[in-house]
Design an enzyme around this catalytic site. Structure first.
Site, mmCIF file in Angstrom:
data_model
loop_
_atom_site.group_PDB
_atom_site.id
_atom_site.type_symbol
_atom_site.label_atom_id
_atom_site.label_comp_id
_atom_site.label_asym_id
_atom_site.label_seq_id
_atom_site.Cartn_x
_atom_site.Cartn_y
_atom_site.Cartn_z
ATOM 1 N N ASN A 52 44.418 -2.593 14.992
ATOM 2 C CA ASN A 52 45.165 -1.340 14.809
ATOM 3 C C ASN A 52 46.062 -1.529 13.592
ATOM 4 O OD1 ASN A 52 46.840 0.881 14.949
ATOM 5 N ND2 ASN A 52 47.935 0.196 16.789
ATOM 6 N N LYS A 88 47.893 0.564 12.112
ATOM 7 C CA LYS A 88 49.086 1.436 12.079
ATOM 8 C C LYS A 88 49.180 2.084 10.696
ATOM 9 C CE LYS A 88 50.956 -1.471 15.638
ATOM 10 N NZ LYS A 88 52.088 -1.911 16.417
ATOM 11 N N HIS A 143 49.053 5.388 22.269
ATOM 12 C CA HIS A 143 49.737 4.173 21.800
ATOM 13 C C HIS A 143 51.244 4.353 22.006
ATOM 14 C CE1 HIS A 143 51.431 1.113 19.215
ATOM 15 N NE2 HIS A 143 50.291 0.483 19.356
ATOM 16 N N GLU A 148 53.742 3.739 20.287
ATOM 17 C CA GLU A 148 54.496 4.326 19.162
ATOM 18 C C GLU A 148 54.318 5.841 19.142
ATOM 19 O OE1 GLU A 148 52.884 1.653 16.227
ATOM 20 O OE2 GLU A 148 54.005 0.036 17.170
ATOM 21 N N GLU A 170 49.517 -2.753 26.738
ATOM 22 C CA GLU A 170 50.393 -3.208 25.661
ATOM 23 C C GLU A 170 51.852 -3.102 26.105
ATOM 24 O OE1 GLU A 170 48.370 -2.935 21.614
ATOM 25 O OE2 GLU A 170 49.151 -0.945 22.008
HETATM 26 P P1 PGA Z 1 51.207 -6.171 17.304
HETATM 27 O O1 PGA Z 1 50.798 -4.651 17.656
HETATM 28 O O2 PGA Z 1 49.959 -6.998 17.432
HETATM 29 O O3 PGA Z 1 51.704 -6.107 15.906
HETATM 30 O O4 PGA Z 1 52.241 -6.567 18.295
HETATM 31 C C1 PGA Z 1 49.890 -4.343 18.684
HETATM 32 C C2 PGA Z 1 49.719 -2.857 18.796
HETATM 33 O O5 PGA Z 1 50.706 -2.116 18.687
HETATM 34 O O6 PGA Z 1 48.578 -2.354 18.987
#
Ligand code: PGA
Length: 250
Positions: free
Chosen positions: A9, A11, A92, A94, A164
Site C-alpha cells: 500500500n 499510500k 483503511h 487512514e 491492521e
Molecule cells: P505500515 O502501513 O506498514 O507503514 O505500518 C501499513 C498500512 O497502513 O497498510
C-alpha cells in the site's frame, strides 16, 4: 490450503520511477502459492498495469460507493476495472480516521467493489485507546458485522480481510505474532460462525510496521495469510524480502 498475499500500500507516495523499479524487481520473483499485489495511487495505476510482470496483481487504495455522477474527486469501480485493477482496499484506517469512512460507508464500498467483480480488501483494526480499554474484539466485530449485514457472509467468498491495528501503522511498533494471531483467529471465527467454508478459504492479512526483520514470525502464524505493507513496500528490496518470507500454509 489458503494462498498467501503480500500487498504493498503505497499510500500518497511514489512516482513513475518507483513503478518502474518495483515492476523490474518483481519480475521473476514468483513464489508458488504467494501472490504479489501492488496498490499505488490512482494516477500511477495505468503505468503499473502496463509494466507489472505476470503474477503481480494491481489494486487501488480506495473507491467510491457510487457508480457514477456528480461526485467530484471520486473514482468508481468501473474506472478501476478499466485501469486494470483486480483488488481494492476499503476501510483503511487512514480513510476511516481522516476522511470520514464510517462502517456503513465502508460496507457500501465493499458492496460496490463486489458488484464490479473487484476483490475488496477490507481493513479492520483498533486504536491504542480501544486496545487499552480491552475493546479490540468489540471494535473489529463491529467493523466486520457492518459488512456482513450489508452484503451477507457469502460476499467474503472472493474477498480479503486485512487486520491492521491502528497503533502499529507507520509507527515502527508492530503487533507481536501472538497479538496478531489472536485477532486473526477471532476474525476467522467470527466469519466461521456465519459460514465455515468461507472462513476456511478467506485470506486474512496482517498490516502495521511489517518489515523484512519481523515478517517471518508474523507470516508463520497459522491464521496470518500475508501482509499489507505500507512504508516497507516503497523499497523494492524490502518488499521482495518480505515476500520471500511468505510460505503458503503459514
Ligand atoms: P505500515 O502501513 O506498514 O507503514 O505500518 C501499513 C498500512 O497502513 O497498510
Amino acid at each position: 490450503m489458503r494462498r498467501m498475499i503480500i500487498a504493498g500500500n503505497w499510500k500518497m507516495n511514489g512516482d513513475r520511477d518507483l513503478v518502474r523499479r518495483i515492476a523490474e524487481r518483481c519480475s521473476g520473483a514468483g513464489v508458488d502459492g504467494v501472490d504479489l499485489l501492488v496498490c499505488p495511487p490512482f494516477p500511477l495505476l495505468p503505468a503499473m498495469a502496463e509494466q507489472a510482470p505476470a503474477g503481480v496483481a494491481l489494486g487501488a487504495q480506495d473507491v467510491s460507493e457510487y457508480a457514477s455522477g456528480a461526485y467530484t474527486g471520486e473514482v468508481s469501480t468501473a474506472m478501476l476495472v478499466e485501469a486494470g485493477c483486480r483488488y481494492v482496499l476499503v476501510g483503511h484506517s487512514e480513510r476511516r480516521a481522516l476522511f470520514g469512512d464510517s462502517n456503513s460507508r465502508v460496507a457500501a464500498k465493499f458492496a460496490a467493489a463486489k458488484g464490479a467483480g473487484l476483490i475488496p480488501v477490507l481493513c479492520v483494526g483498533e486504536t491504542l485507546e480501544e486496545r487499552d480499554a480491552d475493546r479490540t474484539e468489540t471494535v473489529v466485530a463491529e467493523q466486520l458485522d457492518a459488512v456482513f449485514d450489508a452484503c451477507g457472509a457469502d460476499a467474503f467468498r472472493e474477498a480479503v480481510i486485512a487486520y491492521e491495528p491502528v497503533w502499529a501503522i507507520g509507527t515502527g511498533r508492530n503487533a507481536t505474532p501472538e497479538q496478531a494471531q489472536a485477532v486473526h483467529a477471532f476474525i476467522r471465527k467470527r466469519v466461521a460462525d456465519r459460514d465455515a467454508g468461507v472462513a476456511d478459504s478467506l485470506p486474512i492479512l496482517y498490516g502495521g510496521s511489517m518489515k523484512p526483520d519481523n515478517a517471518e514470525t508474523l507470516l508463520s502464524c497459522p491464521d496470518v495469510d500475508g501482509g499489507l505493507i505500507g512504508g516497507a513496500s516503497l523499497d523494492p528490496e524490502a518488499f521482495l524480502a518480505i515476500h520471500a518470507c511468505a510460505r503458503p500454509g503459514g
